[in-house]
Scaffold this active site. Structure first.
Site, PDB file in Angstrom:
ATOM      1  CB  CYS A   1      -0.882   0.016   1.246  1.00  0.00           C
ATOM      2  SG  CYS A   1      -1.929  -1.417   1.365  1.00  0.00           S
TER       3      CYS A   1
ATOM      4  NE  ARG B   1       4.404   1.836  -0.870  1.00  0.00           N
ATOM      5  CZ  ARG B   1       5.379   1.535   0.007  1.00  0.00           C
ATOM      6  NH1 ARG B   1       6.619   1.871  -0.275  1.00  0.00           N
ATOM      7  NH2 ARG B   1       5.118   0.886   1.111  1.00  0.00           N
TER       8      ARG B   1
ATOM      9  CD1 TRP C   1      -0.658  -5.020  -4.526  1.00  0.00           C
ATOM     10  CD2 TRP C   1       0.066  -6.148  -2.748  1.00  0.00           C
ATOM     11  NE1 TRP C   1      -0.068  -6.171  -4.986  1.00  0.00           N
ATOM     12  CE2 TRP C   1       0.382  -6.887  -3.923  1.00  0.00           C
ATOM     13  CE3 TRP C   1       0.441  -6.678  -1.530  1.00  0.00           C
ATOM     14  CZ2 TRP C   1       1.040  -8.111  -3.885  1.00  0.00           C
ATOM     15  CZ3 TRP C   1       1.104  -7.891  -1.489  1.00  0.00           C
ATOM     16  CH2 TRP C   1       1.384  -8.605  -2.660  1.00  0.00           C
TER      17      TRP C   1
ATOM     18  CG  ASN D   1       1.831  -0.238   3.812  1.00  0.00           C
ATOM     19  OD1 ASN D   1       1.375  -1.322   3.443  1.00  0.00           O
ATOM     20  ND2 ASN D   1       3.113   0.087   3.673  1.00  0.00           N
ATOM     21  N   GLY D   2       0.056  -2.196   6.017  1.00  0.00           N
ATOM     22  CA  GLY D   2       0.598  -3.231   6.909  1.00  0.00           C
ATOM     23  C   GLY D   2      -0.455  -4.305   7.145  1.00  0.00           C
TER      24      GLY D   2
ATOM     25  CD  GLU E   1      18.114 -10.344 -11.008  1.00  0.00           C
ATOM     26  OE1 GLU E   1      17.701 -11.156 -10.166  1.00  0.00           O
ATOM     27  OE2 GLU E   1      17.564  -9.244 -11.208  1.00  0.00           O
TER      28      GLU E   1
ATOM     29  CE  LYS F   1      14.955  -7.628 -12.865  1.00  0.00           C
ATOM     30  NZ  LYS F   1      15.153  -8.353 -11.696  1.00  0.00           N
TER      31      LYS F   1
ATOM     32  CD  GLU G   1      11.028  -9.069 -11.780  1.00  0.00           C
ATOM     33  OE1 GLU G   1      10.265  -8.857 -10.838  1.00  0.00           O
ATOM     34  OE2 GLU G   1      12.244  -8.924 -11.690  1.00  0.00           O
TER      35      GLU G   1
ATOM     36  CG  HIS H   1      20.625 -34.944 -13.442  1.00  0.00           C
ATOM     37  ND1 HIS H   1      21.073 -36.226 -13.263  1.00  0.00           N
ATOM     38  CD2 HIS H   1      21.752 -34.187 -13.581  1.00  0.00           C
ATOM     39  CE1 HIS H   1      22.397 -36.256 -13.270  1.00  0.00           C
ATOM     40  NE2 HIS H   1      22.825 -35.026 -13.449  1.00  0.00           N
TER      41      HIS H   1
ATOM     42  CE  LYS I   1      11.918  -1.431  -6.539  1.00  0.00           C
ATOM     43  NZ  LYS I   1      12.771  -2.124  -7.534  1.00  0.00           N
TER      44      LYS I   1
END
Ligand code: AGP
Length: 618
Positions: A2, A27, A76, A108-109, A491, A495, A498, A514, A613
């Protein structure tokens, strides 16, 4: 997560709040809302689901909400589905449409014990219109405010004592026109005081165009904000002084600066981010970790290292593991924070726990830090945000100086973190007697050459853009490598996933046979990382096994290996540096490959679907 904003002053609040929320969109959110008050008239609350522009349209850019004091929020969802009812701000009245609520607020939380508190409030005559934990927190403040006939700060303090969880709260009280109250535990909250006006936000970019002198509220602290004034209080209700932090980030640094997306801007900012970060760690041609408060004696006493992080920060740890073990010969264990916090942690004597986090607010990483501290292990945080929770709770902090990173997909913070860990590894190795002066100077010289070499690696972007446009419809992409090359693949794969939404996997090259090689078929795109010359031939043979099954091969290597990757269908060559530091160069073409793939698919590069984020909840 949020985003919260607040403003009190003599200007129209709504447009300022909307602009502040736009700076926090990265965010991640699913709805937004404003509460604005004009003098001592009732506070007006307006909310909208979806993108912020829906709220802007609904309030005609804020015109329908007159007033010079207000709060705003982008939500969010954590408790309760994304909906207008569940969107913030929330009120203490029993129904959203009841004007004249005593308390209006945003949060927010996560309030972990909200269910028991909700029952307590129901037993005391409250009724709830939403399924959010936030409404419970706001009604709880109202409950204490009315029951004990105390002021806002005392009511907030009682709430803080009673609540378990995390929160950054901004509240307005009917009896206190023109004032905003704030409280914090674990979620980020920053206060900016300008001339005759005061701002509040979850993060600095929302404040930068108004002021760069900010206060970070600590845990279990609260604030009373008036136009041009901020007063801070501890849990006893005693007024306290907080240090003022001067933010050097320029306002435009949080803008795109001429690039199409924040992510492209930040990819190009990597040389400077690494240069700035290293400049804070190297003094007079020596690595100096004293800024983190780590002495040579403390380094010498390190017997093992546990690196704990999430996502790309964890990938930094995976790369750092190879570098630290090879140079300093200290065993390193790299753990996902979400695993570390719940497992039996064998932190023996001499164990150092390193927590890596761009935001410094990732819930799992913060919890992992606390778990390590609870066991008495010394902790070192590598963080990009000054004053963030992880930064303030770790024993030692190495700040990366990447500046504000707005794109959800991290790039410059990742590179800055890598450079910090390189410096740490070299200094640790030297203190452990594993490097002589010559080798130390050589490694340091290569370290300091990285920014210029990274800038050279960026010059290949047109070729990469062309290649990305031809392969944007790939269904699967595999990244394979050995040792540090495997860490690079981790990485590069994230990238790609996402921001382009193409399924991708990073695989240790020797592991492919394997099982996973069964997925390779005609046209499968496979990127082979070949920067580590001691295992290059091994990986080349893995790649040719894939070609035998129809794969399309990309070879990524240092330019001295040009001949060795000539077998590939497409090559990505980067400048050479010490093998330990090649990840910093090899990641650049992979970032660009993901970026241009996303762009050619017309996707929202800076704000990919489903992502935030900073993941400040479990
Ligand atoms: C990186 O591109 C991702 N957005 C994500 O994996 C991120 O690295 C992770 O959430 C950790 O965030 P932090 O560094 O702020 O703790």
């Amino acid at each position: 997560m949020c985003g919260i904003v607040g403003f009190t002053g003599s200007r129209a609040a709504a447009p300022i709040l909307l602009n502040g929320l736009s700076m926090l969109e990265y965010r991640g959110y699913d709805s937004a809302g404003l509460a604005v008050r004009e003098g001592d008239r009732p506070t007006q609350v307006v909310k909208a689901t979806g993108k912020l522009k829906n709220l802007v349209e609904k309030t005609r850019g804020g015109e329908t909400l007159p007033g010079d004091c207000g709060i705003g929020h982008t939500r969010w969802a954590t408790h309760g589905q994304p909906s207008e009812t569940n969107a913030h701000p929330h009120v203490s009245a029993n129904a959203m449409d009841e004007m004249g609520s005593e308390v209006v607020g945003v949060h927010n939380g996560i309030i972990e014990n909200y269910a028991e508190l909700k029952q307590k409030l129901l037993n005391n005559g409250y009724r709830f219109y939403s399924s959010t934990d936030t409404e419970v927190a706001i009604k709880l403040v109202d409950y204490y405010y009315r029951k004990y006939r105390i002021g806002p700060i005392d009511a907030i303090n009682r709430m803080m004592v009673r609540v378990r969880g995390s929160y950054a709260l901004a509240l307005m009280f009917r009896d206190y026109p023109g004032e905003i109250y704030a409280a914090r535990k674990d979620s980020p909250l920053v206060i900016g005081v300008g001339k005759g006006e005061t701002h509040l936000a979850s993060d600095v970019p929302a404040l930068l165009q108004h002021t760069r002198d900010v206060y970070y509220i600590g845990n279990h602290q609260s604030a009373r904000l008036l136009p041009g004034e901020a007063h801070f209080f501890d849990l006893n209700g005693d007024e306290i002084e907080l240090p003022l932090t001067h933010v050097t980030w320029s306002a435009e640094a949080a803008q795109k600066g001429g690039y199409a997306h924040f992510m492209l801007k930040e990819i190009h900012e990597q040389p400077q981010a690494v240069r700035d970060t290293l400049s804070s760690l190297v003094k007079d041609e020596r690595i100096d970790l004293s800024g983190a408060g780590i002495s040579a004696e403390q380094l010498a006493a390190v017997q093992s290292i546990h690196i704990v992080a999430c996502g790309s920060a964890w990938h930094v740890g995976m790369a750092a593991q190879y570098v630290i073990e090879d140079l300093a010969e200290v065993p390193v264990r790299v753990e996902l924070a979400s695993e570390f916090r719940y497992r039996k942690r064998l932190l023996g004597p001499g164990a150092l726990v390193i927590v890596i986090s761009q935001s410094g607010e990732t819930a799992d990483s913060l919890a992992a830090l606390r778990a390590a501290k609870a066991q008495g292990a010394p902790t070192l945080a590598v963080v990009n945000v000054v004053g963030s929770s992880i930064a303030r709770e770790a024993d030692h902090v190495l700040y990366t100086l990447a500046g504000p990173e707005i794109a959800v997909a991290t790039t410059k913070a990742y590179s800055a973190q890598l450079s910090s860990l390189y410096a740490f590894a070299v200094e640790l190795a030297f203190v452990k007697g594993k490097l002589d002066e010559g080798r130390y100077a050589g490694l340091l010289g290569e370290l300091l050459s990285l920014p210029d070499k990274m800038a050279l690696a960026l010059q290949d972007k047109e070729r990469i853009q062309w290649f990305a446009s031809r392969h944007a419809n790939a269904r699967d992409i595999f990244f394979i490598g050995r040792g540090l090359d495997y860490a690079i693949c981790l990485e590069g794969s994230l990238k790609m996933k996402e921001i382009s939404y193409i399924h991708s996997e990073a695989y240790a090259a020797g592991e492919l046979k394997h099982g996973t090689i069964s997925l390779v078929e005609e046209g499968t795109l496979i990127v082979g990382a070949l920067t580590q010359r001691d295992v290059l031939e091994k990986t080349v043979s893995n790649l040719t096994e894939c070609r035998a099954r129809g794969a399309y091969l990309v070879g990524l290597a240092g330019e001295d290996s040009r001949a060795a990757v000539a077998f590939a269908d497409f090559s990505l060559l980067v400048p050479e540096t010490d093998p330990h530091f090649m990840a910093s160069l090899a990641i650049i073409p992979l970032q660009l490959l993901a970026y241009y793939t996303s762009v050619s698919k017309g996707l929202d590069v800076d704000k990919p679907r489903n992502l935030a984020k900073s993941v400040t909840v479990e």
